[in-house]
Enzyme design. Sequence first.
Site: not given
Ligand SMILES: NC(=O)c1ccc[n+]([C@@H]2O[C@H](COP(=O)([O-])OP(=O)(O)OC[C@H]3O[C@@H](n4cnc5c(N)ncnc54)[C@H](OP(=O)(O)O)[C@@H]3O)[C@@H](O)[C@H]2O)c1
Length: 274
Positions: A43, A48, A73, A107
């Site tokens: 994704d 990004y 997106k 997005h």
């Molecule tokens: N459409 C939209 O508007 C929108 C908005 C926000 C996000 N997104 C998408 O959603 C994806 C995920 O959301 P996000 O990156 O914001 O947050 P997330 O996936 O909830 O959290 C990522 C965080 O959690 C940590 N983490 C991941 N796996 C872990 C595990 N097994 N144990 C402990 N910590 C862990 C990561 O650290 P490390 O990297 O150090 O492991 C990072 O700090 C984004 O990358 C993006 O592609 C879309």
Amino acid sequence: MHFKLNNGVKMPMLGLGVSQIAPDTDGIGVVLAALEAGYRAFDTAEFYGNEDMVGEGIRQSGIAREEIFVTTKVHNEAQRAENGAFEAFERSLKNLGLDYIDLYLIHWPVPGRYIQTYKALEKIYKSGRARAIGVCNCKIHHLQELEKIWEIPAAVNQYEHHPFLTQKEILEYCQKKEILVTAYCPQGRGRLGLHENPVITALAAKYNKTPAQIILRWNMDIGVSAIPKTVNHARLKENIDIFDFQLTDDDITAINALNTGTRVIRDPDDLTGY
Ligand SMILES: NC(=O)c1ccc[n+]([C@@H]2O[C@H](COP(=O)([O-])OP(=O)(O)OC[C@H]3O[C@@H](n4cnc5c(N)ncnc54)[C@H](OP(=O)(O)O)[C@@H]3O)[C@@H](O)[C@H]2O)c1
């Protein structure tokens, strides 16, 4: 493991979210390690700034393009420009080095613009260069406006979804309309203390899994796909190792009850200055 979208296209239940994986870190290495660990969905977004990293990782892996599901997106600035969505789509293809996208999403529902953007996405879909189209961050009222005009219903609504933000009404609405929900920030971006919550830690102990795995499995068990982000190779493996167990209805009810309506990311109804 896949969910079937409302147009018949299969989408992996779990993908790697790559927001904030900067191209100047070992982003290509992360994409390669994810593919090695079994991920077949990524994704990304033009916003990004790392679509090229995803495309390069896919090419270097040697895995056939059609085995991999790529989501990207169209962001807000492009939505506000005349023909902006079409131009953004071309840029994304070029950045990724691909000739089609599996899922192209709006997005954010930019007020006064997202309806027009959706019409552009329908044209792109009809051209055959996006296998599915959809939205992010849509509340029920956004979807109701779109339903008035769409010929091709959104296949996916991607929004913030985790045990502290379950958004039950939107989830039920989407599921009734056969719009697959994808959870972003499934781990609350690591900022909400989800992994220390006693309900989650007790379930982790019960299943001999980690809190992160319990949260991801909960998504799968309620029919929600998820795109956790990590740059850590061990956590890449951990996050996809969730297909050998299932939560009970009582476990699911206990997790659902953790909802506090807490957001990490902005409310989609307030895009002021964004
Ligand atoms: N459409 C939209 O508007 C929108 C908005 C926000 C996000 N997104 C998408 O959603 C994806 C995920 O959301 P996000 O990156 O914001 O947050 P997330 O996936 O909830 O959290 C990522 C965080 O959690 C940590 N983490 C991941 N796996 C872990 C595990 N097994 N144990 C402990 N910590 C862990 C990561 O650290 P490390 O990297 O150090 O492991 C990072 O700090 C984004 O990358 C993006 O592609 C879309």
